[in-house]
Write a protein that holds these residues in place. Sequence first.
Motif, PDB file in Angstrom:
ATOM      1  N   ALA A  97      -1.939  -8.604   6.162  1.00 31.97           N
ATOM      2  CA  ALA A  97      -0.737  -8.481   5.197  1.00 31.97           C
ATOM      3  C   ALA A  97      -1.063  -7.453   4.201  1.00 31.97           C
ATOM      4  CB  ALA A  97      -0.422  -9.888   4.704  1.00 31.97           C
ATOM      5  N   ILE A  98      -2.130  -7.599   3.374  1.00 28.20           N
ATOM      6  CA  ILE A  98      -2.539  -6.690   2.398  1.00 28.20           C
ATOM      7  C   ILE A  98      -2.717  -5.232   2.855  1.00 28.20           C
ATOM      8  CG2 ILE A  98      -5.058  -7.109   2.172  1.00 28.20           C
ATOM      9  CD1 ILE A  98      -2.549  -6.835  -0.893  1.00 28.20           C
ATOM     10  N   ARG A  99      -3.389  -5.163   4.076  1.00 31.69           N
ATOM     11  CA  ARG A  99      -3.507  -3.802   4.531  1.00 31.69           C
ATOM     12  C   ARG A  99      -2.134  -3.071   4.850  1.00 31.69           C
ATOM     13  NH1 ARG A  99      -6.723  -6.192   8.278  1.00 31.69           N
ATOM     14  NH2 ARG A  99      -5.582  -5.403  10.191  1.00 31.69           N
ATOM     15  N   GLU A 100      -1.018  -4.050   5.446  1.00 29.95           N
ATOM     16  CA  GLU A 100       0.251  -3.408   5.668  1.00 29.95           C
ATOM     17  C   GLU A 100       0.741  -2.945   4.274  1.00 29.95           C
ATOM     18  OE1 GLU A 100       4.650  -4.470   7.679  1.00 29.95           O
ATOM     19  OE2 GLU A 100       2.432  -5.664   8.023  1.00 29.95           O
ATOM     20  N   GLN A 101       0.646  -3.884   3.097  1.00 30.73           N
ATOM     21  CA  GLN A 101       1.337  -3.658   1.949  1.00 30.73           C
ATOM     22  C   GLN A 101       0.596  -2.407   1.273  1.00 30.73           C
ATOM     23  OE1 GLN A 101       3.492  -5.518   0.085  1.00 30.73           O
ATOM     24  NE2 GLN A 101       3.368  -3.967  -1.459  1.00 30.73           N
ATOM     25  N   PHE A 102      -0.468  -2.129   1.432  1.00 32.68           N
ATOM     26  CA  PHE A 102      -1.233  -1.088   0.877  1.00 32.68           C
ATOM     27  C   PHE A 102      -1.009   0.405   1.829  1.00 32.68           C
ATOM     28  CE2 PHE A 102      -4.719  -3.494  -1.863  1.00 32.68           C
ATOM     29  CZ  PHE A 102      -3.715  -3.477  -2.544  1.00 32.68           C
ATOM     30  N   GLY A 103      -0.287   0.279   2.661  1.00 27.46           N
ATOM     31  CA  GLY A 103       0.173   1.454   3.643  1.00 27.46           C
ATOM     32  C   GLY A 103      -0.763   1.606   5.064  1.00 27.46           C
ATOM     33  N   GLY A 104      -1.553   0.620   5.232  1.00 22.37           N
ATOM     34  CA  GLY A 104      -2.347   0.749   6.528  1.00 22.37           C
ATOM     35  C   GLY A 104      -3.609   1.779   6.727  1.00 22.37           C
ATOM     36  N   GLU A 105      -3.428   2.816   6.956  1.00 22.13           N
ATOM     37  CA  GLU A 105      -4.539   3.738   7.578  1.00 22.13           C
ATOM     38  C   GLU A 105      -5.589   3.814   6.349  1.00 22.13           C
ATOM     39  OE1 GLU A 105      -5.165   8.168   9.505  1.00 22.13           O
ATOM     40  OE2 GLU A 105      -3.272   7.571   8.834  1.00 22.13           O
ATOM     41  N   TYR A 106      -5.105   3.929   5.126  1.00 20.07           N
ATOM     42  CA  TYR A 106      -5.904   4.065   4.016  1.00 20.07           C
ATOM     43  C   TYR A 106      -5.897   3.092   2.976  1.00 20.07           C
ATOM     44  CZ  TYR A 106      -5.663   8.922   5.956  1.00 20.07           C
ATOM     45  OH  TYR A 106      -5.923  10.087   6.596  1.00 20.07           O
ATOM     46  N   ALA A 107      -5.752   1.757   3.340  1.00 18.64           N
ATOM     47  CA  ALA A 107      -5.503   0.588   2.489  1.00 18.64           C
ATOM     48  C   ALA A 107      -6.600   0.548   1.768  1.00 18.64           C
ATOM     49  CB  ALA A 107      -5.142  -0.422   3.268  1.00 18.64           C
ATOM     50  N   GLY A 108      -8.116   0.808   2.351  1.00 16.86           N
ATOM     51  CA  GLY A 108      -9.122   0.762   1.635  1.00 16.86           C
ATOM     52  C   GLY A 108      -9.509   1.526   0.615  1.00 16.86           C
ATOM     53  N   TYR A 109      -8.718   2.796   0.565  1.00 15.22           N
ATOM     54  CA  TYR A 109      -8.980   3.467  -0.774  1.00 15.22           C
ATOM     55  C   TYR A 109      -8.033   2.778  -1.859  1.00 15.22           C
ATOM     56  CZ  TYR A 109     -11.091   7.974  -0.409  1.00 15.22           C
ATOM     57  OH  TYR A 109     -12.066   9.012  -0.254  1.00 15.22           O
ATOM     58  N   ALA A 110      -6.806   2.270  -1.355  1.00 16.21           N
ATOM     59  CA  ALA A 110      -6.056   1.452  -2.293  1.00 16.21           C
ATOM     60  C   ALA A 110      -6.770   0.301  -2.890  1.00 16.21           C
ATOM     61  CB  ALA A 110      -4.653   1.094  -1.846  1.00 16.21           C
ATOM     62  N   GLN A 111      -7.394  -0.467  -2.106  1.00 26.53           N
ATOM     63  CA  GLN A 111      -8.338  -1.453  -2.489  1.00 26.53           C
ATOM     64  C   GLN A 111      -9.139  -1.357  -3.446  1.00 26.53           C
ATOM     65  OE1 GLN A 111     -11.651  -2.005  -1.813  1.00 26.53           O
ATOM     66  NE2 GLN A 111     -11.759  -4.400  -2.391  1.00 26.53           N
ATOM     67  N   THR A 112     -10.097  -0.128  -3.343  1.00 29.28           N
ATOM     68  CA  THR A 112     -10.970   0.347  -4.110  1.00 29.28           C
ATOM     69  C   THR A 112     -10.466   0.643  -5.599  1.00 29.28           C
ATOM     70  OG1 THR A 112     -12.317   0.976  -2.264  1.00 29.28           O
ATOM     71  CG2 THR A 112     -13.139   1.566  -4.425  1.00 29.28           C
ATOM     72  N   TYR A 113      -9.475   1.581  -5.709  1.00 28.33           N
ATOM     73  CA  TYR A 113      -8.909   1.789  -6.909  1.00 28.33           C
ATOM     74  C   TYR A 113      -8.340   0.529  -7.845  1.00 28.33           C
ATOM     75  CZ  TYR A 113      -8.911   6.824  -6.832  1.00 28.33           C
ATOM     76  OH  TYR A 113      -9.136   8.102  -6.784  1.00 28.33           O
ATOM     77  N   VAL A 114      -7.733  -0.425  -7.031  1.00 23.06           N
ATOM     78  CA  VAL A 114      -7.218  -1.688  -7.493  1.00 23.06           C
ATOM     79  C   VAL A 114      -8.527  -2.478  -7.981  1.00 23.06           C
ATOM     80  CG1 VAL A 114      -6.138  -3.922  -7.059  1.00 23.06           C
ATOM     81  CG2 VAL A 114      -5.124  -1.777  -6.279  1.00 23.06           C
ATOM     82  N   PHE A 115      -9.491  -2.649  -7.398  1.00 21.63           N
ATOM     83  CA  PHE A 115     -10.712  -3.509  -7.365  1.00 21.63           C
ATOM     84  C   PHE A 115     -11.106  -2.758  -9.024  1.00 21.63           C
ATOM     85  CE2 PHE A 115     -15.406  -3.134  -7.716  1.00 21.63           C
ATOM     86  CZ  PHE A 115     -15.484  -4.554  -7.856  1.00 21.63           C
ATOM     87  N   TYR A 116     -11.416  -1.601  -8.827  1.00 22.94           N
ATOM     88  CA  TYR A 116     -11.898  -1.217 -10.253  1.00 22.94           C
ATOM     89  C   TYR A 116     -11.048  -1.021 -11.350  1.00 22.94           C
ATOM     90  CZ  TYR A 116     -15.255   2.005 -12.892  1.00 22.94           C
ATOM     91  OH  TYR A 116     -15.954   2.528 -13.681  1.00 22.94           O
ATOM     92  N   PHE A 117      -9.926  -0.831 -11.279  1.00 22.85           N
ATOM     93  CA  PHE A 117      -9.105  -0.790 -12.384  1.00 22.85           C
ATOM     94  C   PHE A 117      -8.958  -2.351 -12.924  1.00 22.85           C
ATOM     95  CE2 PHE A 117      -4.294  -1.409 -13.549  1.00 22.85           C
ATOM     96  CZ  PHE A 117      -4.442  -0.309 -14.675  1.00 22.85           C
ATOM     97  N   LEU A 118      -8.747  -3.456 -11.968  1.00 22.64           N
ATOM     98  CA  LEU A 118      -8.779  -4.793 -12.414  1.00 22.64           C
ATOM     99  C   LEU A 118      -9.905  -5.121 -13.442  1.00 22.64           C
ATOM    100  CD1 LEU A 118      -6.453  -6.535  -9.813  1.00 22.64           C
ATOM    101  CD2 LEU A 118      -5.730  -5.512 -11.990  1.00 22.64           C
ATOM    102  N   ARG A 119     -11.150  -4.914 -12.510  1.00 22.24           N
ATOM    103  CA  ARG A 119     -12.268  -5.064 -13.023  1.00 22.24           C
ATOM    104  C   ARG A 119     -12.564  -4.548 -14.314  1.00 22.24           C
ATOM    105  NH1 ARG A 119     -16.985  -2.261 -12.545  1.00 22.24           N
ATOM    106  NH2 ARG A 119     -18.998  -3.559 -13.016  1.00 22.24           N
ATOM    107  N   ALA A 120     -12.024  -3.533 -14.673  1.00 19.47           N
ATOM    108  CA  ALA A 120     -12.185  -2.739 -16.024  1.00 19.47           C
ATOM    109  C   ALA A 120     -11.291  -3.107 -16.910  1.00 19.47           C
ATOM    110  CB  ALA A 120     -12.129  -1.142 -15.761  1.00 19.47           C
ATOM    111  N   GLY A 121     -10.342  -4.109 -16.520  1.00 17.03           N
ATOM    112  CA  GLY A 121      -9.297  -4.576 -17.550  1.00 17.03           C
ATOM    113  C   GLY A 121      -8.188  -4.250 -17.621  1.00 17.03           C
ATOM    114  N   GLY A 122      -7.643  -3.379 -16.522  1.00 14.26           N
ATOM    115  CA  GLY A 122      -6.426  -2.980 -16.368  1.00 14.26           C
ATOM    116  C   GLY A 122      -5.469  -4.115 -15.780  1.00 14.26           C
ATOM    117  N   GLU A 123      -4.228  -3.917 -16.018  1.00 12.48           N
ATOM    118  CA  GLU A 123      -3.379  -5.080 -15.446  1.00 12.48           C
ATOM    119  C   GLU A 123      -2.202  -4.716 -14.662  1.00 12.48           C
ATOM    120  OE1 GLU A 123      -1.795  -6.749 -19.068  1.00 12.48           O
ATOM    121  OE2 GLU A 123      -3.883  -7.432 -19.787  1.00 12.48           O
TER     122      GLU A 123
END
Length: 304
Positions: free
Chosen positions: A278-304
């Motif tokens: 479901a989250i792969r589809e939400q993030f667009g499929g083929e490059y969902a891992g790129y989206a994941q990595t940006y979100v991971f770093y953004f949230l870990r560094a204090g983004g909201e």
Amino acid sequence: MERGAIPLDELAGGFDLQATVESGQSYLWRRGDGQMYETMSAHGGDHWYETVVPELDPVGNDRAVVRVRQHDGVLEWESSTDAVPILTHLLRLDDDLDAVLGATTDDPLLADAYDTYRGMRLVRDPPFACLISFICSAQMRVSRIHGMQVSLAEEYGDRVSFDGETYHAFPTPDQLAARTEGELRDLSLGYRAPYVQRTAEMVADGEAHPSEAQELAYEDAREYLTQFVGVGDKVADCVLLFSLGFLEAVPLDTWIRTAIADHYPDCDRGNYTETSRAIREQFGGEYAGYAQTYVFYFLRAGGE
């Protein structure tokens, strides 16, 4: 010693070296000033980073020492060999970052993450070292994970001389398989010590190798990797994404589960497999891992 520079304006979508190597994707680089992972939000710096690169089949290189920094609009490097093919492979400099990010979902969280860390790319770490790194990652801060990999290299890896300095290669499967659980515990691996020893033994004995997952379809590849001791679905997804080129993989770590709860609650399907789909589809499929990595770093560094 060979030296060179890669103009950053030749890289589609730009590049940020510090964000790429200090965002929790890779634990195999060291920062020259010893301050790796000392800040939660690292990007835009001009620090030197160094690593010992094993032979890489896609590159066809011999083992090499590589030092690199981002400075004055170029990626400056020093190495025991031509580092351009190695850096292109390890840091995915051949990705068209604009096209990749443009193919993911257009939503406010991703837009904020992309704007904050523009130029961050995924990595292609060597498979065995990546596997061991993420076996060590369970319930650990990124600085502690990095420290474990440094200790393994210093204690059990080969010493490599370059430009008057001594560097430490990450241990081979044979070198780690020869260690006892007690020796690995002495390096603060804790309960992960037998996982590392047994996984290294599996690879050294030819029982299995993480690179063999590349020949499989994505979910089959994830299942293949879980045969290694200490590897569950999340660690398997990390290896697939940060080493083996499965750019659709979305490791469901704490930060991504937080993102699901706060931003994409419909993606929570109650189990790893269905939530992952479901989250792969939400993030667009083929490059969902790129989206994941940006979100991971953004949230870990204090983004909201």
